[in-house]
Design a protein around this motif. Structure first.
Motif, PDB file in Angstrom:
ATOM      1  N   UNK A 100       0.975  -1.091   0.048  1.00 25.79           N
ATOM      2  CA  UNK A 100      -0.173  -0.013  -0.035  1.00 25.79           C
ATOM      3  C   UNK A 100       0.943   1.269   0.060  1.00 25.79           C
ATOM      4  N   UNK A 101       1.701   1.266   0.705  1.00 22.90           N
ATOM      5  CA  UNK A 101       2.820   2.454   1.046  1.00 22.90           C
ATOM      6  C   UNK A 101       3.933   2.348  -0.194  1.00 22.90           C
ATOM      7  N   UNK A 102       4.490   1.241  -0.365  1.00 32.12           N
ATOM      8  CA  UNK A 102       5.775   1.280  -1.110  1.00 32.12           C
ATOM      9  C   UNK A 102       5.476   0.772  -2.774  1.00 32.12           C
ATOM     10  N   UNK A 103       4.299   0.320  -3.011  1.00 26.93           N
ATOM     11  CA  UNK A 103       4.148  -0.024  -4.201  1.00 26.93           C
ATOM     12  C   UNK A 103       3.998  -1.674  -4.562  1.00 26.93           C
ATOM     13  N   UNK A 135       2.343 -15.328  -1.250  1.00 23.45           N
ATOM     14  CA  UNK A 135       2.438 -13.603  -0.522  1.00 23.45           C
ATOM     15  C   UNK A 135       2.833 -12.785  -1.385  1.00 23.45           C
ATOM     16  N   UNK A 136       3.668 -13.137  -2.468  1.00 21.74           N
ATOM     17  CA  UNK A 136       3.926 -12.076  -3.500  1.00 21.74           C
ATOM     18  C   UNK A 136       3.009 -11.617  -4.200  1.00 21.74           C
ATOM     19  N   UNK A 137       1.940 -12.224  -4.610  1.00 22.36           N
ATOM     20  CA  UNK A 137       0.875 -11.889  -5.546  1.00 22.36           C
ATOM     21  C   UNK A 137      -0.205 -11.272  -4.743  1.00 22.36           C
ATOM     22  N   UNK A 138      -0.213 -11.367  -3.210  1.00 22.67           N
ATOM     23  CA  UNK A 138      -1.192 -10.799  -2.421  1.00 22.67           C
ATOM     24  C   UNK A 138      -0.535  -9.281  -2.167  1.00 22.67           C
ATOM     25  N   UNK A 139       0.515  -9.052  -2.240  1.00 23.71           N
ATOM     26  CA  UNK A 139       1.114  -7.634  -2.281  1.00 23.71           C
ATOM     27  C   UNK A 139       1.279  -7.092  -3.426  1.00 23.71           C
ATOM     28  N   UNK A 140       1.429  -7.920  -4.593  1.00 22.68           N
ATOM     29  CA  UNK A 140       1.502  -7.108  -5.863  1.00 22.68           C
ATOM     30  C   UNK A 140      -0.090  -6.750  -6.168  1.00 22.68           C
ATOM     31  N   UNK A 141      -1.227  -7.522  -5.761  1.00 23.80           N
ATOM     32  CA  UNK A 141      -2.477  -6.971  -5.913  1.00 23.80           C
ATOM     33  C   UNK A 141      -2.773  -5.611  -5.169  1.00 23.80           C
ATOM     34  N   UNK A 142      -2.309  -5.702  -3.915  1.00 24.54           N
ATOM     35  CA  UNK A 142      -2.682  -4.697  -2.758  1.00 24.54           C
ATOM     36  C   UNK A 142      -1.974  -3.285  -3.290  1.00 24.54           C
ATOM     37  N   UNK A 143      -0.722  -3.415  -4.107  1.00 34.34           N
ATOM     38  CA  UNK A 143      -0.179  -2.172  -4.493  1.00 34.34           C
ATOM     39  C   UNK A 143      -0.716  -1.423  -5.686  1.00 34.34           C
ATOM     40  N   UNK A 148      -5.068   0.058  -3.626  1.00 29.89           N
ATOM     41  CA  UNK A 148      -4.510   0.924  -2.469  1.00 29.89           C
ATOM     42  C   UNK A 148      -5.550   1.814  -1.774  1.00 29.89           C
ATOM     43  N   UNK A 149      -6.186   2.530  -2.549  1.00 28.62           N
ATOM     44  CA  UNK A 149      -7.303   3.494  -2.002  1.00 28.62           C
ATOM     45  C   UNK A 149      -8.517   2.676  -1.476  1.00 28.62           C
ATOM     46  N   UNK A 150      -8.741   1.633  -1.919  1.00 30.47           N
ATOM     47  CA  UNK A 150      -9.787   0.794  -1.287  1.00 30.47           C
ATOM     48  C   UNK A 150      -9.387   0.141   0.007  1.00 30.47           C
ATOM     49  N   UNK A 151      -8.312  -0.424   0.148  1.00 30.15           N
ATOM     50  CA  UNK A 151      -7.957  -1.113   1.249  1.00 30.15           C
ATOM     51  C   UNK A 151      -7.430   0.074   2.469  1.00 30.15           C
ATOM     52  N   UNK A 152      -7.276   1.324   1.997  1.00 28.00           N
ATOM     53  CA  UNK A 152      -6.902   2.217   3.163  1.00 28.00           C
ATOM     54  C   UNK A 152      -8.439   2.583   4.050  1.00 28.00           C
ATOM     55  N   UNK A 153      -9.484   2.308   3.287  1.00 26.92           N
ATOM     56  CA  UNK A 153     -10.698   2.373   4.250  1.00 26.92           C
ATOM     57  C   UNK A 153     -10.861   1.238   4.868  1.00 26.92           C
ATOM     58  N   UNK A 154     -11.431   1.606   5.947  1.00 22.71           N
ATOM     59  CA  UNK A 154     -11.494   0.275   7.064  1.00 22.71           C
ATOM     60  C   UNK A 154     -12.621  -0.653   6.397  1.00 22.71           C
ATOM     61  N   UNK A 155     -13.695  -0.389   5.823  1.00 23.05           N
ATOM     62  CA  UNK A 155     -14.405  -1.838   5.092  1.00 23.05           C
ATOM     63  C   UNK A 155     -13.317  -2.396   4.292  1.00 23.05           C
ATOM     64  N   UNK A 156     -12.749  -1.655   3.493  1.00 23.59           N
ATOM     65  CA  UNK A 156     -11.786  -2.152   2.181  1.00 23.59           C
ATOM     66  C   UNK A 156     -10.928  -2.962   2.963  1.00 23.59           C
ATOM     67  N   UNK A 157     -10.264  -2.616   4.017  1.00 23.19           N
ATOM     68  CA  UNK A 157      -9.009  -3.235   4.622  1.00 23.19           C
ATOM     69  C   UNK A 157      -9.640  -4.710   5.144  1.00 23.19           C
TER      70      UNK A 157
END
Length: 235
Positions: A100-103, A135-143, A148-157
């Motif tokens: 989310x924060x580093x890409x 774990x890599x793909x989970x990070x890839x998608x999250x970035x 990223x904008x979706x996950x930064x919301x509490x429901x999205x997280x």
């Protein structure tokens, strides 16, 4: 300019996923999982390529490497600390926060490195590449920016934490099926998924718990580092 960068990053993500699928096919079909160490190393190299390409473009420096190494170490230590608690680990949450924060590139790198480094102690095997990819793909998608904008919301997280638990279990169950006789069966895969429901639920709960606990403190520090040192700003 922004569109070009985004298009290039999308092509990179698609290309990386295709390369991973091809690599797995080679390992499973041609080598029958006997070359899992080689496959793990190649996956690690694939994860590192986009990260180090940034140096060619002068978008980062040694500080980028230090931050990614720190997040990887945090994930590895977290797996050690929670080793006594089956399937309840902070690794996925740390990988997601990193992305989310580093890409995406950093997320994939931290995810894959966390698996292979921690398995030096937990035990390497044909399952290691699957953990690296999961774990890599989970990070890839999250970035990916919209994600990223979706996950930064509490429901999205919460939603992504749950989906990450399901995705990790789904990828690892491919290994579960292949470990029987080296062949893949959808019926056997479905049976493995049903049998792993309790484990998947534990994965999902642990992801949500660690994301809720770590998102703000870790994210705040990473944001300060971004602003102070002007790194990962364009990720």
């Amino acid at each position: 300019m922004v569109r070009k960068v985004n298009k290039r990053r999308i092509l990179f993500i698609v290309g990386l996923l295709v390369a991973v699928v091809v690599l797995f096919w080679i390992g499973i079909v041609l080598y029958k999982d006997r070359a899992y160490n080689l496959i793990s190393i190649i996956l690690m190299v694939l994860a590192c390529v986009p990260f180090y390409t940034a140096y060619e473009k002068k978008e980062g420096d040694i500080r980028r490497m230090v931050i990614v190494a720190t997040m990887t170490a945090l994930a590895v230590v977290g797996r050690f600390v929670f080793a006594p608690v089956p399937y309840f680990k902070p690794v996925t949450a740390i990988v997601i926060i990193t992305a989310i924060y580093l890409g995406s590139e950093a997320g994939f790198l931290v995810g894959s490195l966390s698996a292979i480094i921690s398995n030096i102690f937990f035990g390497q095997g044909p399952w290691t590449p699957f953990q690296m990819v999961a774990w890599g793909v989970i990070g890839l998608i999250a970035g990916i920016p919209p994600m990223k904008r979706f996950i930064k919301t509490k429901p999205g997280l919460i939603i992504y934490g749950i989906l990450s638990g399901i995705l990790f279990s789904a990828i690892m169950d491919i290994w579960t099926v292949l470990s029987y006789d080296g062949t893949f069966s959808w019926a056997r895969y479905l049976a493995a998924q049903i049998m792993a429901i309790q484990v998947t639920i534990t994965y999902a709960i642990s992801n949500v718990v660690f994301l809720l606990i770590g998102m703000k403190p870790i994210g705040t520090k990473l944001e300060r580092i971004q602003i102070k040192h002007r790194i990962f700003i364009n990720e």
